[in-house]
Scaffold this active site. Structure first.
Site, PDB file in Angstrom:
ATOM      1  N   LYS A  13       0.828  -1.208   0.000  1.00  0.00           N
ATOM      2  CA  LYS A  13       0.000   0.000   0.000  1.00  0.00           C
ATOM      3  C   LYS A  13       0.872   1.273   0.000  1.00  0.00           C
ATOM      4  O   LYS A  13       2.094   1.181   0.228  1.00  0.00           O
ATOM      5  CB  LYS A  13      -0.928  -0.046   1.212  1.00  0.00           C
ATOM      6  CG  LYS A  13      -1.977  -1.172   1.149  1.00  0.00           C
ATOM      7  CD  LYS A  13      -2.856  -1.143   2.393  1.00  0.00           C
ATOM      8  CE  LYS A  13      -3.989  -2.135   2.323  1.00  0.00           C
ATOM      9  NZ  LYS A  13      -4.873  -2.027   3.519  1.00  0.00           N
ATOM     10  N   TYR A  53     -12.659  -2.949  -2.922  1.00  0.00           N
ATOM     11  CA  TYR A  53     -13.139  -2.711  -1.561  1.00  0.00           C
ATOM     12  C   TYR A  53     -14.667  -2.609  -1.506  1.00  0.00           C
ATOM     13  O   TYR A  53     -15.217  -1.954  -0.615  1.00  0.00           O
ATOM     14  CB  TYR A  53     -12.483  -1.454  -0.985  1.00  0.00           C
ATOM     15  CG  TYR A  53     -11.046  -1.685  -0.527  1.00  0.00           C
ATOM     16  CD1 TYR A  53     -10.718  -2.761   0.295  1.00  0.00           C
ATOM     17  CD2 TYR A  53     -10.029  -0.818  -0.901  1.00  0.00           C
ATOM     18  CE1 TYR A  53      -9.408  -2.976   0.719  1.00  0.00           C
ATOM     19  CE2 TYR A  53      -8.707  -1.035  -0.478  1.00  0.00           C
ATOM     20  CZ  TYR A  53      -8.416  -2.114   0.331  1.00  0.00           C
ATOM     21  OH  TYR A  53      -7.123  -2.327   0.764  1.00  0.00           O
ATOM     22  N   PHE A  61     -15.493   4.936   6.741  1.00  0.00           N
ATOM     23  CA  PHE A  61     -14.103   5.208   6.350  1.00  0.00           C
ATOM     24  C   PHE A  61     -13.840   4.938   4.858  1.00  0.00           C
ATOM     25  O   PHE A  61     -12.699   5.038   4.407  1.00  0.00           O
ATOM     26  CB  PHE A  61     -13.120   4.399   7.215  1.00  0.00           C
ATOM     27  CG  PHE A  61     -13.342   2.902   7.182  1.00  0.00           C
ATOM     28  CD1 PHE A  61     -12.843   2.112   6.141  1.00  0.00           C
ATOM     29  CD2 PHE A  61     -14.048   2.274   8.194  1.00  0.00           C
ATOM     30  CE1 PHE A  61     -13.036   0.743   6.109  1.00  0.00           C
ATOM     31  CE2 PHE A  61     -14.265   0.895   8.173  1.00  0.00           C
ATOM     32  CZ  PHE A  61     -13.748   0.129   7.121  1.00  0.00           C
ATOM     33  N   ARG A  89      -1.439 -14.204   5.469  1.00  0.00           N
ATOM     34  CA  ARG A  89      -2.248 -13.417   6.415  1.00  0.00           C
ATOM     35  C   ARG A  89      -1.614 -13.433   7.807  1.00  0.00           C
ATOM     36  O   ARG A  89      -1.667 -12.443   8.531  1.00  0.00           O
ATOM     37  CB  ARG A  89      -3.677 -13.970   6.499  1.00  0.00           C
ATOM     38  CG  ARG A  89      -4.521 -13.742   5.261  1.00  0.00           C
ATOM     39  CD  ARG A  89      -5.044 -12.336   5.106  1.00  0.00           C
ATOM     40  NE  ARG A  89      -5.976 -11.916   6.127  1.00  0.00           N
ATOM     41  CZ  ARG A  89      -6.758 -10.828   6.025  1.00  0.00           C
ATOM     42  NH1 ARG A  89      -6.716 -10.066   4.939  1.00  0.00           N
ATOM     43  NH2 ARG A  89      -7.565 -10.484   7.005  1.00  0.00           N
ATOM     44  N   THR A  95      -6.101  -6.585  10.917  1.00  0.00           N
ATOM     45  CA  THR A  95      -6.287  -5.295  10.243  1.00  0.00           C
ATOM     46  C   THR A  95      -5.684  -4.101  10.992  1.00  0.00           C
ATOM     47  O   THR A  95      -4.982  -3.279  10.394  1.00  0.00           O
ATOM     48  CB  THR A  95      -7.810  -5.051  10.028  1.00  0.00           C
ATOM     49  OG1 THR A  95      -8.352  -6.209   9.380  1.00  0.00           O
ATOM     50  CG2 THR A  95      -8.053  -3.813   9.186  1.00  0.00           C
ATOM     51  N   ARG A 106       2.179  -5.772  10.261  1.00  0.00           N
ATOM     52  CA  ARG A 106       1.394  -4.680  10.839  1.00  0.00           C
ATOM     53  C   ARG A 106       1.759  -4.447  12.304  1.00  0.00           C
ATOM     54  O   ARG A 106       1.795  -3.317  12.776  1.00  0.00           O
ATOM     55  CB  ARG A 106      -0.096  -4.985  10.670  1.00  0.00           C
ATOM     56  CG  ARG A 106      -0.563  -4.861   9.206  1.00  0.00           C
ATOM     57  CD  ARG A 106      -1.946  -5.446   8.995  1.00  0.00           C
ATOM     58  NE  ARG A 106      -2.499  -5.162   7.668  1.00  0.00           N
ATOM     59  CZ  ARG A 106      -3.632  -5.683   7.210  1.00  0.00           C
ATOM     60  NH1 ARG A 106      -4.322  -6.546   7.950  1.00  0.00           N
ATOM     61  NH2 ARG A 106      -4.069  -5.365   6.007  1.00  0.00           N
ATOM     62  N   ASN A 116      -2.117   0.401   7.031  1.00  0.00           N
ATOM     63  CA  ASN A 116      -1.583  -0.838   7.607  1.00  0.00           C
ATOM     64  C   ASN A 116      -0.703  -1.607   6.614  1.00  0.00           C
ATOM     65  O   ASN A 116      -0.549  -2.818   6.682  1.00  0.00           O
ATOM     66  CB  ASN A 116      -2.724  -1.708   8.158  1.00  0.00           C
ATOM     67  CG  ASN A 116      -3.775  -1.991   7.098  1.00  0.00           C
ATOM     68  OD1 ASN A 116      -3.556  -1.713   5.919  1.00  0.00           O
ATOM     69  ND2 ASN A 116      -4.884  -2.558   7.498  1.00  0.00           N
ATOM     70  N   HIS A 119      -2.062  -5.222   1.746  1.00  0.00           N
ATOM     71  CA  HIS A 119      -3.287  -5.998   1.553  1.00  0.00           C
ATOM     72  C   HIS A 119      -2.895  -7.440   1.242  1.00  0.00           C
ATOM     73  O   HIS A 119      -1.949  -7.673   0.486  1.00  0.00           O
ATOM     74  CB  HIS A 119      -4.117  -5.467   0.376  1.00  0.00           C
ATOM     75  CG  HIS A 119      -5.178  -6.437  -0.038  1.00  0.00           C
ATOM     76  ND1 HIS A 119      -6.391  -6.533   0.608  1.00  0.00           N
ATOM     77  CD2 HIS A 119      -5.193  -7.415  -0.990  1.00  0.00           C
ATOM     78  CE1 HIS A 119      -7.111  -7.508   0.057  1.00  0.00           C
ATOM     79  NE2 HIS A 119      -6.404  -8.066  -0.913  1.00  0.00           N
ATOM     80  N   GLU A 130      -9.214 -11.680  -6.913  1.00  0.00           N
ATOM     81  CA  GLU A 130      -8.312 -10.516  -6.856  1.00  0.00           C
ATOM     82  C   GLU A 130      -7.174 -10.649  -7.876  1.00  0.00           C
ATOM     83  O   GLU A 130      -6.784  -9.670  -8.512  1.00  0.00           O
ATOM     84  CB  GLU A 130      -7.772 -10.357  -5.429  1.00  0.00           C
ATOM     85  CG  GLU A 130      -8.872  -9.930  -4.455  1.00  0.00           C
ATOM     86  CD  GLU A 130      -8.425  -9.791  -3.006  1.00  0.00           C
ATOM     87  OE1 GLU A 130      -9.167  -9.183  -2.227  1.00  0.00           O
ATOM     88  OE2 GLU A 130      -7.342 -10.308  -2.642  1.00  0.00           O
TER      89      GLU A 130
HETATM   90  N1  UDP Z   1      -9.892  -0.118   7.087  1.00  0.00           N
HETATM   91  C1  UDP Z   1     -10.034   1.149   7.637  1.00  0.00           C
HETATM   92  N2  UDP Z   1     -10.682   1.269   8.839  1.00  0.00           N
HETATM   93  C2  UDP Z   1     -11.200   0.201   9.494  1.00  0.00           C
HETATM   94  C3  UDP Z   1     -11.066  -1.084   8.932  1.00  0.00           C
HETATM   95  C4  UDP Z   1     -10.410  -1.207   7.722  1.00  0.00           C
HETATM   96  O1  UDP Z   1      -9.584   2.131   7.056  1.00  0.00           O
HETATM   97  O2  UDP Z   1     -11.786   0.370  10.596  1.00  0.00           O
HETATM   98  C5  UDP Z   1      -9.125  -0.273   5.823  1.00  0.00           C
HETATM   99  C6  UDP Z   1      -7.736  -0.875   6.094  1.00  0.00           C
HETATM  100  O3  UDP Z   1      -6.788  -0.253   5.224  1.00  0.00           O
HETATM  101  C7  UDP Z   1      -7.980  -2.328   5.724  1.00  0.00           C
HETATM  102  C8  UDP Z   1      -8.933  -2.175   4.534  1.00  0.00           C
HETATM  103  O4  UDP Z   1      -9.806  -1.131   4.929  1.00  0.00           O
HETATM  104  O5  UDP Z   1      -6.781  -3.012   5.412  1.00  0.00           O
HETATM  105  C9  UDP Z   1      -9.718  -3.424   4.176  1.00  0.00           C
HETATM  106  O6  UDP Z   1     -10.433  -3.849   5.295  1.00  0.00           O
HETATM  107  P1  UDP Z   1     -10.548  -5.394   5.668  1.00  0.00           P
HETATM  108  O7  UDP Z   1     -11.581  -5.517   6.742  1.00  0.00           O
HETATM  109  O8  UDP Z   1     -10.721  -6.196   4.425  1.00  0.00           O
HETATM  110  O9  UDP Z   1      -9.108  -5.670   6.355  1.00  0.00           O
HETATM  111  P2  UDP Z   1      -7.834  -6.509   5.891  1.00  0.00           P
HETATM  112  O10 UDP Z   1      -8.330  -7.704   5.114  1.00  0.00           O
HETATM  113  O11 UDP Z   1      -6.956  -5.604   5.059  1.00  0.00           O
HETATM  114  O12 UDP Z   1      -7.149  -6.908   7.171  1.00  0.00           O
HETATM  115 MG    MG Z   2      -9.684  -7.763   3.533  1.00  0.00          MG
END
Ligand code: UDP
Ligand code: MG
Length: 157
Positions: A13, A53, A61, A89, A95, A106, A116, A119, A130
Site C-alpha cells: 500500500k 473494496y 471510512f 495473512r 487489520t 502490521r 496498515n 493488503h 483478486e
Molecule cells: N480499514 C479502515 N478502517 C477500518 C477497517 C479497515 O480504514 O476500521 C481499511 C484498512 O486499510 C484495511 C482495509 O480497509 O486493510 C480493508 O479492510 P478489511 O476488513 O478487508 O481488512 P484486511 O483484510 O486488510 O485486514
Molecule cells: Mg480484507
C-alpha cells in the site's frame, strides 16, 4: 489444515512505499519461502479500487480509504507457495496495526486501522478473484526455484 499449493494477491500500500518499507516487507515474504510469480507498480484506478473494496462501500471510512489508496503508486504482487493464503495473512497480521502481534508486519510497523501497509487475500475464493482483477495471464510466471525442495519438505518423499 491440509497442505496445498496456493496463490495469493498482495498490495504494498502507499505507506509501504512512502515509508521505504517495501524491501523490508518483501524480504519477510521471500524469507518465508513464498515465490513471487507476478509483480508490478501501478496507480489503482477508481473503478478497480471500488470493486476491490466493495465489501466496505457502506463504511464511514470508505472515502478516506480510497483517498489513502490513491495517494501514491502501489506495488501489486502474486505470491505462490504451500498454504500461501493463510500463511501470508499470518505474516501480515490483523487489520488494526495497534492490535497486531509484534513479529507481524502490521504489528511491527503500523499503529493505524487504515494505513496498515499491506493488503493480502483472505480466502481462496477472494484470492482467485483478486488475481484476475489485477493481473493478466501473461503477467504471471510459472518457474522453478532451486530452494523448492527445502522449503516444502514433502518434496523429499
Ligand atoms: N480499514 C479502515 N478502517 C477500518 C477497517 C479497515 O480504514 O476500521 C481499511 C484498512 O486499510 C484495511 C482495509 O480497509 O486493510 C480493508 O479492510 P478489511 O476488513 O478487508 O481488512 P484486511 O483484510 O486488510 O485486514
Ligand atoms: Mg480484507
Amino acid at each position: 489444515m491440509r497442505d496445498k499449493e496456493e496463490q495469493t494477491f498482495i498490495i504494498m500500500k502507499p505507506d509501504a512505499i512512502q515509508r521505504s518499507l517495501f524491501g523490508e516487507i518483501l524480504s519477510r515474504f521471500e524469507r518465508k519461502g513464498l515465490k513471487i510469480i507476478g509483480v508490478k507498480m501501478v496507480k489503482i484506478s477508481d473503478p478497480l479500487l471500488e470493486e476491490h473494496y466493495s465489501h466496505l462501500a457502506d463504511k464511514p471510512f470508505f472515502k478516506t480509504l480510497k483517498n489513502y489508496m490513491k495517494s501514491s503508486p502501489v506495488v501489486l504482487m502474486v505470491l505462490a507457495g504451500t498454504n500461501a493464503i493463510s500463511a501470508t495473512r499470518l505474516i501480515v497480521g490483523p487489520t488494526k496495526g495497534y492490535e497486531a502481534d509484534a513479529g507481524s508486519i502490521r504489528g511491527d510497523f503500523s499503529l493505524s486501522a487504515q494505513s496498515n501497509l499491506v493488503h493480502a487475500s483472505d480466502s481462496p475464493e477472494t484470492a482467485k478473484k483478486e488475481i484476475k482483477r489485477f493481473f493478466k495471464d501473461e503477467e504471471l510466471f510459472n518457474y522453478e526455484k532451486p530452494d523448492y525442495k527445502f522449503v516444502y519438505s514433502e518434496k523429499f518423499f
